[in-house]
Design a protein around this motif. Structure first.
Motif, PDB file in Angstrom:
ATOM      1  N   GLY A 182     -26.866  31.923  48.814  1.00 16.50           N
ATOM      2  CA  GLY A 182     -27.760  31.251  47.872  1.00 16.50           C
ATOM      3  C   GLY A 182     -28.655  32.251  47.155  1.00 16.50           C
ATOM      4  N   ALA A 183     -29.147  33.242  47.883  1.00 18.46           N
ATOM      5  CA  ALA A 183     -29.979  34.279  47.265  1.00 18.46           C
ATOM      6  C   ALA A 183     -29.155  35.097  46.270  1.00 18.46           C
ATOM      7  CB  ALA A 183     -30.575  35.186  48.339  1.00 18.46           C
ATOM      8  N   ALA A 184     -27.914  35.398  46.623  1.00 24.79           N
ATOM      9  CA  ALA A 184     -27.046  36.123  45.691  1.00 24.79           C
ATOM     10  C   ALA A 184     -26.783  35.288  44.442  1.00 24.79           C
ATOM     11  CB  ALA A 184     -25.725  36.489  46.372  1.00 24.79           C
ATOM     12  N   LEU A 240     -22.106  33.073  38.265  1.00 28.54           N
ATOM     13  CA  LEU A 240     -21.079  32.100  38.618  1.00 28.54           C
ATOM     14  C   LEU A 240     -21.138  31.655  40.077  1.00 28.54           C
ATOM     15  CD1 LEU A 240     -18.036  33.512  36.617  1.00 28.54           C
ATOM     16  CD2 LEU A 240     -19.587  31.674  35.991  1.00 28.54           C
ATOM     17  N   LEU A 241     -22.126  32.153  40.831  1.00 29.02           N
ATOM     18  CA  LEU A 241     -22.275  31.772  42.233  1.00 29.02           C
ATOM     19  C   LEU A 241     -23.424  30.768  42.335  1.00 29.02           C
ATOM     20  CD1 LEU A 241     -21.170  32.457  45.074  1.00 29.02           C
ATOM     21  CD2 LEU A 241     -22.995  34.129  45.269  1.00 29.02           C
ATOM     22  N   PRO A 242     -23.137  29.543  42.763  1.00 26.69           N
ATOM     23  CA  PRO A 242     -24.190  28.518  42.785  1.00 26.69           C
ATOM     24  C   PRO A 242     -25.189  28.763  43.915  1.00 26.69           C
ATOM     25  CG  PRO A 242     -22.210  27.646  43.769  1.00 26.69           C
ATOM     26  CD  PRO A 242     -21.862  29.028  43.253  1.00 26.69           C
ATOM     27  N   LEU A 269     -27.872  26.489  49.632  1.00 24.83           N
ATOM     28  CA  LEU A 269     -29.141  26.198  50.292  1.00 24.83           C
ATOM     29  C   LEU A 269     -29.110  24.843  50.991  1.00 24.83           C
ATOM     30  CD1 LEU A 269     -31.726  27.660  47.780  1.00 24.83           C
ATOM     31  CD2 LEU A 269     -30.914  28.640  49.926  1.00 24.83           C
ATOM     32  N   LEU A 270     -28.422  23.872  50.404  1.00 28.19           N
ATOM     33  CA  LEU A 270     -28.265  22.582  51.078  1.00 28.19           C
ATOM     34  C   LEU A 270     -27.465  22.743  52.370  1.00 28.19           C
ATOM     35  CD1 LEU A 270     -27.545  20.250  48.031  1.00 28.19           C
ATOM     36  CD2 LEU A 270     -29.618  20.293  49.429  1.00 28.19           C
ATOM     37  N   ALA A 285     -33.173  20.539  37.195  1.00 29.24           N
ATOM     38  CA  ALA A 285     -32.013  21.076  37.921  1.00 29.24           C
ATOM     39  C   ALA A 285     -30.714  20.535  37.335  1.00 29.24           C
ATOM     40  CB  ALA A 285     -32.121  20.735  39.404  1.00 29.24           C
ATOM     41  N   LYS A 286     -30.727  19.259  36.925  1.00 25.15           N
ATOM     42  CA  LYS A 286     -29.539  18.689  36.283  1.00 25.15           C
ATOM     43  C   LYS A 286     -29.221  19.437  34.994  1.00 25.15           C
ATOM     44  CE  LYS A 286     -30.010  13.938  37.942  1.00 25.15           C
ATOM     45  NZ  LYS A 286     -30.137  12.531  37.554  1.00 25.15           N
TER      46      LYS A 286
END
Length: 135
Positions: A19-21, A27-29, A34-35, A75-76
């Protein structure tokens, strides 16, 4: 510490790292990792789960999802923009038409899922961390 707790902790920390990356790699969510980190931390590291929920930036988003299955409008919008950028990148890189069609279908499914999630009804209160135990 039991093996299962170690495995859940390892998964949680791996997801926090991914998540930090995702914050700096386009392209990395970030949010799905994190969820997943919160879910795994709740099973193996209550301390990490509290840290995630109390985080000033990520905490409100995680609370909104955990308590209401809601996604804030900002966020959406960010998700839609990133989906559009990703699809445009694929378009201009001239990938196979089959891959482009498959990704269009996949991105449409993601956008539909996001659109059908409610907005949070109120800003959730960030919980205070538990005080350290007295000795």
């Amino acid at each position: 510490m039991r093996f299962s707790s170690i495995a859940w902790c390892a998964l949680a920390y791996l997801c926090v790292g991914l998540g930090a990356a995702g914050i700096v790699l386009p392209l990395l969510p970030t949010t799905p990792f994190l969820l997943l980190a919160l879910w795994a931390a709740a099973k193996g590291s209550p301390r990490l789960a509290r840290w995630l929920l109390c985080h000033p930036h990520f905490g409100p988003y995680l609370h909104a999802w955990r308590e209401q299955r809601a996604i804030p409008p900002r966020a959406k919008l960010t998700a839609y923009v990133l989906l559009g950028i990703s699809f445009t990148t694929l378009w201009f890189s001239q990938v196979s038409p089959w891959l482009l069609a498959a990704m269009a279908l996949f991105f449409s499914a993601i956008a539909t899922f996001i659109a059908t999630r409610p907005n949070p009804t109120a800003a959730p209160a960030t919980p205070r961390p538990d005080p350290p135990p007295r000795q």
